[in-house]
Motif scaffolding. Sequence first.
Motif, PDB file in Angstrom:
ATOM      1  N   UNK A  10       0.818  -1.208   0.000  1.00  0.00           N
ATOM      2  CA  UNK A  10       0.000   0.000   0.000  1.00  0.00           C
ATOM      3  C   UNK A  10       0.853   1.259   0.000  1.00  0.00           C
ATOM      4  N   UNK A  11       0.172   2.351  -0.292  1.00  0.00           N
ATOM      5  CA  UNK A  11       0.762   3.678  -0.191  1.00  0.00           C
ATOM      6  C   UNK A  11      -0.289   4.578   0.443  1.00  0.00           C
ATOM      7  N   UNK A  12       0.111   5.755   0.871  1.00  0.00           N
ATOM      8  CA  UNK A  12      -0.809   6.634   1.579  1.00  0.00           C
ATOM      9  C   UNK A  12      -0.789   8.028   0.983  1.00  0.00           C
ATOM     10  N   UNK A  13      -1.965   8.643   0.893  1.00  0.00           N
ATOM     11  CA  UNK A  13      -2.068  10.056   0.539  1.00  0.00           C
ATOM     12  C   UNK A  13      -2.869  10.753   1.629  1.00  0.00           C
ATOM     13  N   UNK A  14      -2.504  12.009   1.902  1.00  0.00           N
ATOM     14  CA  UNK A  14      -3.256  12.824   2.857  1.00  0.00           C
ATOM     15  C   UNK A  14      -4.524  13.318   2.179  1.00  0.00           C
ATOM     16  N   UNK A  15      -5.621  13.346   2.919  1.00  0.00           N
ATOM     17  CA  UNK A  15      -6.876  13.881   2.388  1.00  0.00           C
ATOM     18  C   UNK A  15      -7.498  14.827   3.415  1.00  0.00           C
ATOM     19  N   UNK A  16      -8.217  15.829   2.910  1.00  0.00           N
ATOM     20  CA  UNK A  16      -8.906  16.770   3.792  1.00  0.00           C
ATOM     21  C   UNK A  16     -10.145  16.136   4.412  1.00  0.00           C
ATOM     22  N   UNK A  17     -10.869  15.373   3.606  1.00  0.00           N
ATOM     23  CA  UNK A  17     -12.138  14.784   4.026  1.00  0.00           C
ATOM     24  C   UNK A  17     -12.194  13.360   3.476  1.00  0.00           C
ATOM     25  N   UNK A  18     -12.231  12.379   4.362  1.00  0.00           N
ATOM     26  CA  UNK A  18     -12.194  10.985   3.914  1.00  0.00           C
ATOM     27  C   UNK A  18     -13.431  10.596   3.110  1.00  0.00           C
ATOM     28  N   UNK A  19     -14.592  11.161   3.433  1.00  0.00           N
ATOM     29  CA  UNK A  19     -15.797  10.815   2.677  1.00  0.00           C
ATOM     30  C   UNK A  19     -15.740  11.368   1.253  1.00  0.00           C
ATOM     31  N   UNK A  20     -15.239  12.584   1.098  1.00  0.00           N
ATOM     32  CA  UNK A  20     -15.079  13.176  -0.234  1.00  0.00           C
ATOM     33  C   UNK A  20     -14.056  12.367  -1.034  1.00  0.00           C
ATOM     34  N   UNK A  21     -12.944  12.015  -0.387  1.00  0.00           N
ATOM     35  CA  UNK A  21     -11.918  11.212  -1.056  1.00  0.00           C
ATOM     36  C   UNK A  21     -12.474   9.846  -1.452  1.00  0.00           C
ATOM     37  N   UNK A  22     -13.218   9.223  -0.555  1.00  0.00           N
ATOM     38  CA  UNK A  22     -13.807   7.913  -0.841  1.00  0.00           C
ATOM     39  C   UNK A  22     -14.714   7.994  -2.070  1.00  0.00           C
ATOM     40  N   UNK A  23     -15.546   9.017  -2.145  1.00  0.00           N
ATOM     41  CA  UNK A  23     -16.433   9.192  -3.288  1.00  0.00           C
ATOM     42  C   UNK A  23     -15.628   9.349  -4.574  1.00  0.00           C
ATOM     43  N   UNK A  24     -14.581  10.169  -4.539  1.00  0.00           N
ATOM     44  CA  UNK A  24     -13.768  10.407  -5.725  1.00  0.00           C
ATOM     45  C   UNK A  24     -13.075   9.135  -6.197  1.00  0.00           C
ATOM     46  N   UNK A  25     -12.417   8.443  -5.287  1.00  0.00           N
ATOM     47  CA  UNK A  25     -11.637   7.264  -5.687  1.00  0.00           C
ATOM     48  C   UNK A  25     -12.517   6.086  -6.096  1.00  0.00           C
ATOM     49  N   UNK A  26     -13.729   5.998  -5.554  1.00  0.00           N
ATOM     50  CA  UNK A  26     -14.606   4.885  -5.933  1.00  0.00           C
ATOM     51  C   UNK A  26     -15.539   5.263  -7.077  1.00  0.00           C
ATOM     52  N   UNK A  27     -16.328   6.325  -6.913  1.00  0.00           N
ATOM     53  CA  UNK A  27     -17.309   6.689  -7.935  1.00  0.00           C
ATOM     54  C   UNK A  27     -16.656   7.223  -9.205  1.00  0.00           C
TER      55      UNK A  27
END
Length: 140
Positions: free
Chosen positions: A6-23
Motif C-alpha cells: 500500500x501507499x498513503x495520501x493525505x486527504x482533507x475529508x475521507x468521505x469526499x476522497x472515498x467518493x472520488x476514488x470509488x465513484x
Amino acid sequence: MISFNSTQVWVHDQDVALDFYTRVLGMVVRVDVTMPEMNNFRWLTVGPEHQPDIAIVLMKIPGEPIMDEATHAKVEELMGKGHAGFLFFTTDDVDAAYAELSAKGVDFVEKPTDEPYGRDSSFRDPSGNHIRLMTPRQMG
C-alpha cells in the motif's frame, strides 16, 4: 521476501476522497474501519478491483498528539500546491480515460501528451494530490 502492499495520501475529508476514488476513478473499498478506542481514528483504503493486493490509504491529516499545529499547516500548504502526495496510474488508453474522467468532472492539469516513456497526463484529487495517468510506451 518483501512485497509492495500500500501507499498513503493525505486527504482533507475521507468521505469526499472515498467518493472520488470509488465513484469517479472506479476503485473499490479495501478496508473502512473506525476505531472508537483511538479517538475515532478511521483506517480507509481503496484500490483497483483487478489488483486485490494493492491499496491506497486515504489518511486524514492528524492533529495533536500525532502532528503538531505547525506540521499540520505545512502538510496543508503542500497539499494545496499538489506536492503532498503523488500517485502514478497506468491504463491501456490514456486518451479514452481522459475523455471518460473529464466527462465525470475531473479537472486535468495536463492533457495527454506523447513523452519518451509513453502517453502521459495528470490531474488532482479533491485534496490536491497529484495523480499521473499514462499509457506506457512499448519498449523493445
